[in-house]
Scaffold this active site. Structure first.
Site, PDB file in Angstrom:
ATOM      1  N   ASP A 183     -11.529   2.382   3.262  1.00  0.00           N
ATOM      2  CA  ASP A 183     -11.888   1.086   3.151  1.00  0.00           C
ATOM      3  C   ASP A 183     -13.384   0.932   2.955  1.00  0.00           C
ATOM      4  O   ASP A 183     -14.004  -0.113   2.609  1.00  0.00           O
ATOM      5  CB  ASP A 183     -11.556   0.286   4.585  1.00  0.00           C
TER       6      ASP A 183
ATOM      7  N   GLN B 259      -5.214  -1.521   9.129  1.00  0.00           N
ATOM      8  CA  GLN B 259      -4.974  -3.088   8.526  1.00  0.00           C
ATOM      9  C   GLN B 259      -5.866  -4.082   9.553  1.00  0.00           C
ATOM     10  O   GLN B 259      -5.469  -4.165  10.740  1.00  0.00           O
ATOM     11  CB  GLN B 259      -3.644  -3.317   8.433  1.00  0.00           C
TER      12      GLN B 259
ATOM     13  N   LYS C 125       0.995  -1.148   0.020  1.00  0.00           N
ATOM     14  CA  LYS C 125       0.091   0.117  -0.081  1.00  0.00           C
ATOM     15  C   LYS C 125       0.728   1.125  -0.045  1.00  0.00           C
ATOM     16  O   LYS C 125       0.688   2.205  -0.852  1.00  0.00           O
ATOM     17  CB  LYS C 125      -0.969  -0.075   1.186  1.00  0.00           C
TER      18      LYS C 125
END
Ligand code: GUN
Length: 284
Positions: free
Chosen positions: A119, A96, A52
């Site tokens: 997200d 995460q 990422k």
């Protein structure tokens, strides 16, 4: 023999578009910024987070990584999220998952400002997706839709079957297919006569998390097969939820693992971060 969908190629096209738009935004004095939080030392999560960060550099974003020790408390994690919500140079916040067992992922997700929730996990964003009026789409399902579009096969009116019902993939996946007028069936580990259901699918999305679970007898001739799985086989080799070697001779299009859905997820994250930057600067 099916045509193999090249996730790396489709992903590179998305990243190029994000990169071009980022260059234009920078001329207006706006640099999209993403903060990535990782707690503990799960090796798979560390690889994802590194990828990422690399993607942020590639498209010209500013990024910050917060690598917190496994013993981090809920209060410490919450305080970090609150401070990132206030930070002007951070447009997107990603924590995460999975978190270590003593931490509550729902509490963290609920704390992220929905306009920075790249997200699309916050209940406000999940609800917005449900009614089709959203800022962000969840990265993996959105990436799958891009891969399906890349085949040229129309989704409208087709029978789509999703295997798996997670909040991250299965449930939103079904919703995105429905938005494009597929007739959708969600299946899972408790579904009876699963193969009978999957054999009706013109579009089959496997997101169950079990190595080579989808065998050739579960697939309709000519189906589009998308493999979201990321597992290790009996020899420790990376593999998906689909028995690729057997299924590829039966379907029309198939994604490989690696090189299918994986690269798309990060590209869609870049796209969401760009959208977040535009939203927060009044440019949408
Ligand atoms: N862990 C596995 N997939 C994801 C994802 O898409 N987002 C986050 N935050 N964590 C993950």
């Amino acid at each position: 023999m099916a045509e193999i969908i090249n996730g790396k190629e489709v992903s590179a096209q998305v990243r190029q578009a994000v990169s071009n738009e980022t260059a234009q935004l920078k001329e207006k004095g706006v640099t999209p910024g993403l903060a990535v939080i990782i707690v503990g030392d799960d090796p798979a999560s560390q690889v994802y987070v590194k990828n990422k960060e690399r993607a942020c550099d590639e498209v010209g974003f500013y990024s910050e990584k917060y690598a917190l020790p496994a013993e981090t408390t809920q209060e410490e994690l919450n305080a970090l999220v609150r401070s990132l919500n206030e930070k002007k140079d951070i447009n997107g916040i990603l924590c995460q998952l999975p978190l270590p067992a003593h931490l509550d992922d729902k509490e963290v997700i609920n704390l992220i400002d929905p306009i920075k929730d790249v997200d699309a996990f916050h209940p406000e964003n999940v609800g917005a997706i449900m009614i089709g009026d959203y800022n962000f789409l969840p990265c993996t399902p959105a990436g799958v839709m891009e891969l399906i579009h890349s085949t040229g096969v129309s989704v409208e009116g087709k029978k789509a079957v999703v295997i798996g019902r997670s909040n991250i993939v299965g449930k939103p996946m079904a919703m995105l297919l429905l938005h494009e007028n597929a007739t959708v069936e969600i299946t899972h580990s408790k579904t009876q006569n699963l193969a009978e259901v999957t054999k009706t699918a013109d579009i089959l999305v496997a997101a169950i998390g079990r190595a080579k679970f989808v065998t050739a007898d579960m697939v309709k001739d000519g189906a589009v097969v998308i493999d979201v799985g990321m597992n290790r086989d009996e020899n420790g080799k990376l593999c998906g939820d689909v028995d690729f070697e057997a299924v590829k001779d039966k379907c029309s299009f198939i994604t490989p693992v690696p090189g299918g859905v994986g690269p798309m997820t990060i590209s869609m994250l870049m796209k969401n971060t760009l959208t977040a930057a535009k939203l927060q600067n009044g440019l949408i």
